[in-house]
Design a protein around this motif. Structure first.
Motif, PDB file in Angstrom:
ATOM      1  N   ASP A  10       1.084  -1.254   0.075  1.00  0.00           N
ATOM      2  CA  ASP A  10       0.052   0.026  -0.048  1.00  0.00           C
ATOM      3  C   ASP A  10       0.662   1.396  -0.071  1.00  0.00           C
ATOM      4  OD1 ASP A  10      -2.352  -1.400   0.168  1.00  0.00           O
ATOM      5  OD2 ASP A  10      -2.333  -1.499   2.252  1.00  0.00           O
ATOM      6  N   CYS A  11       0.336   2.310  -0.614  1.00  0.00           N
ATOM      7  CA  CYS A  11       0.982   3.646  -0.675  1.00  0.00           C
ATOM      8  C   CYS A  11       0.185   4.692  -0.306  1.00  0.00           C
ATOM      9  CB  CYS A  11       1.793   3.697  -2.101  1.00  0.00           C
ATOM     10  SG  CYS A  11       2.354   5.220  -2.212  1.00  0.00           S
ATOM     11  N   HIS A  53       5.404  16.301   4.116  1.00  0.00           N
ATOM     12  CA  HIS A  53       4.843  15.415   3.503  1.00  0.00           C
ATOM     13  C   HIS A  53       5.397  13.840   3.766  1.00  0.00           C
ATOM     14  CE1 HIS A  53       4.665  18.696   0.644  1.00  0.00           C
ATOM     15  NE2 HIS A  53       3.631  18.319   0.083  1.00  0.00           N
ATOM     16  N   THR A  54       4.859  12.916   3.982  1.00  0.00           N
ATOM     17  CA  THR A  54       5.011  11.541   4.315  1.00  0.00           C
ATOM     18  C   THR A  54       4.314  10.664   3.320  1.00  0.00           C
ATOM     19  OG1 THR A  54       4.795  12.164   6.668  1.00  0.00           O
ATOM     20  CG2 THR A  54       4.595   9.713   6.209  1.00  0.00           C
ATOM     21  N   VAL A  55       5.547   9.873   3.020  1.00  0.00           N
ATOM     22  CA  VAL A  55       5.146   8.847   1.846  1.00  0.00           C
ATOM     23  C   VAL A  55       5.254   7.330   2.737  1.00  0.00           C
ATOM     24  CG1 VAL A  55       5.524   7.802  -0.083  1.00  0.00           C
ATOM     25  CG2 VAL A  55       6.018  10.023   0.017  1.00  0.00           C
ATOM     26  N   GLN A  56       4.103   6.895   2.872  1.00  0.00           N
ATOM     27  CA  GLN A  56       3.828   5.597   3.911  1.00  0.00           C
ATOM     28  C   GLN A  56       3.846   4.571   2.741  1.00  0.00           C
ATOM     29  OE1 GLN A  56       1.886   5.179   7.718  1.00  0.00           O
ATOM     30  NE2 GLN A  56       0.399   3.984   6.577  1.00  0.00           N
ATOM     31  N   GLY A  78       3.029  -6.983   7.919  1.00  0.00           N
ATOM     32  CA  GLY A  78       3.959  -6.940   8.997  1.00  0.00           C
ATOM     33  C   GLY A  78       4.922  -5.854   9.225  1.00  0.00           C
ATOM     34  N   GLU A  79       5.215  -4.903   8.174  1.00  0.00           N
ATOM     35  CA  GLU A  79       5.937  -3.925   8.271  1.00  0.00           C
ATOM     36  C   GLU A  79       5.590  -2.749   7.655  1.00  0.00           C
ATOM     37  OE1 GLU A  79       9.644  -4.785   6.184  1.00  0.00           O
ATOM     38  OE2 GLU A  79       8.689  -6.402   5.052  1.00  0.00           O
ATOM     39  N   ARG A  80       6.398  -1.512   7.650  1.00  0.00           N
ATOM     40  CA  ARG A  80       5.872  -0.238   7.254  1.00  0.00           C
ATOM     41  C   ARG A  80       7.224   0.613   7.061  1.00  0.00           C
ATOM     42  NH1 ARG A  80       2.091   2.414  10.871  1.00  0.00           N
ATOM     43  NH2 ARG A  80       3.996   3.071  12.157  1.00  0.00           N
ATOM     44  N   LEU A  81       7.301   1.271   5.973  1.00  0.00           N
ATOM     45  CA  LEU A  81       8.265   2.344   5.567  1.00  0.00           C
ATOM     46  C   LEU A  81       7.669   3.625   5.502  1.00  0.00           C
ATOM     47  CD1 LEU A  81      11.463   2.829   4.646  1.00  0.00           C
ATOM     48  CD2 LEU A  81      10.410   2.188   2.408  1.00  0.00           C
ATOM     49  N   GLU A  82       8.388   4.497   6.038  1.00  0.00           N
ATOM     50  CA  GLU A  82       7.930   5.953   5.882  1.00  0.00           C
ATOM     51  C   GLU A  82       9.012   6.834   5.588  1.00  0.00           C
ATOM     52  OE1 GLU A  82       6.488   7.438   9.665  1.00  0.00           O
ATOM     53  OE2 GLU A  82       4.767   6.110   9.364  1.00  0.00           O
ATOM     54  N   LEU A  83       8.749   7.552   4.592  1.00  0.00           N
ATOM     55  CA  LEU A  83       9.729   8.659   3.838  1.00  0.00           C
ATOM     56  C   LEU A  83       9.064   9.917   4.136  1.00  0.00           C
ATOM     57  CD1 LEU A  83      10.662   6.662   0.590  1.00  0.00           C
ATOM     58  CD2 LEU A  83      12.258   6.762   2.516  1.00  0.00           C
TER      59      LEU A  83
END
Length: 237
Positions: free
Chosen positions: A141-142, A188-191, A196-201
Motif C-alpha cells: 500500500d502507498c 510530506h510523508t510517503v508511507q 507486518g512492516e511499514r516504511l515511511e519517507l
C-alpha cells in the motif's frame, strides 16, 4: 565575471514573491528587473525594483527568466509573455489543470521552462527514493499524507501529487490525505505498508525560504539554456 541573470518576479505580492525579492537582493548573480502583482502597485519602485500590475506587464523591461509563484488563473499570461520575449520560466504555481500542463510542454519547444511543485533539494531526493522504493515493494500500500498552513487552497498539494506520480512510475497506486492547520510550511510523508512492516519517507520544511532559494537557483541555472521542459533534478542533482 559573468553578468547577473535578469529575473522577473511574477506574483510578487504573495508570500513566496516577497521571499524571492528579499533573497534575490542579497545575491550578486541575479538582478530583479521587475516585480509583477495582480493589483496596481502603490509605489512604482521599491528597493530599486520597478513594480507593475499584471495588466501593465507588457511594459516590463527585458528579462532572462521569469520566476512565477502566482495562481492558476494568472499562469497563462506569464507563460505567454516568456514565449513572446524569448525568456525562460521557472514556475511553482500549483493547481494547474491538464490543459495548462500541456501548454507548458508546448512552450518548452520555444523557451526553457521548469515547472515544479517544490523547489527544495530534499524533496528532489525524496522523489527519487519514492520511485526506487515503490519499484522494490510490489503490492504494498502507498499512502501520501501532506500538511500545510490554513491558507493553502489546493489539496492534495502539488508536491504530494508529484510524489504520487513517482510512486506510480515505480508500480504502486498512491492514496492521499491532506491537513490544513496553523502555519505549517510543508510536510510530506510517503508511507509504504506491507505485511507486518511499514516504511515511511518524510520531508519537513520549516522555513519557506527553502523553496525561494531553490527557485532562484533554478532561475540562475536555467538562464541561457536551450528550449525544453526541465525538471528540478536536471538542474540540482
Amino acid at each position: 565575471m559573468n553578468e547577473p541573470a535578469r529575473i522577473l518576479i511574477h506574483g510578487a505580492s504573495g508570500r513566496m514573491g516577497q521571499a524571492l525579492l528579499r533573497l534575490a537582493a542579497g545575491r550578486d548573480d541575479l538582478r530583479v528587473v521587475a516585480a509583477v502583482s495582480r493589483s496596481k502597485p502603490t509605489q512604482r519602485v521599491i528597493d530599486g525594483v520597478p513594480q507593475f500590475a499584471v495588466a501593465e506587464a507588457h511594459g516590463v523591461p527585458a528579462f532572462d527568466v521569469a520566476v512565477d509563484f502566482s495562481l492558476p488563473d494568472g499562469f497563462e499570461a506569464v507563460l505567454a509573455m516568456c514565449q513572446e520575449r524569448g525568456a525562460g520560466l521557472v514556475s511553482g504555481t500549483t493547481g494547474l489543470d491538464e490543459r495548462q500542463q500541456r501548454a507548458i510542454d508546448l512552450a518548452g519547444e520555444r523557451v526553457p521552462v521548469l515547472w515544479a511543485a517544490n523547489f527544495s533539494l530534499g524533496v528532489a531526493v525524496l522523489g527519487d527514493l519514492v520511485q526506487r522504493a515503490a519499484a522494490a515493494l510490489h503490492g504494498w500500500d502507498c499512502d501520501i499524507v501532506e500538511s500545510h498552513h490554513v491558507h493553502k487552497k489546493d489539496a492534495p498539494s502539488g508536491t504530494a501529487l508529484a510524489l504520487g506520480s513517482r510512486a506510480e512510475q515505480g508500480g504502486l497506486r498512491p492514496r492521499y490525505a491532506s491537513l490544513r492547520a496553523g502555519d505549517i510550511v510543508g510536510e510530506h510523508t510517503v508511507q509504504l505498508t506491507g505485511p507486518g512492516e511499514r516504511l515511511e519517507l518524510v520531508h519537513r520544511a520549516t522555513d519557506r525560504d527553502v523553496f525561494a532559494r531553490g527557485a532562484l537557483l533554478a532561475a540562475k541555472r536555467l538562464a541561457g539554456r536551450p528550449p525544453g521542459r526541465y525538471r528540478v533534478a536536471d538542474l540540482f542533482l
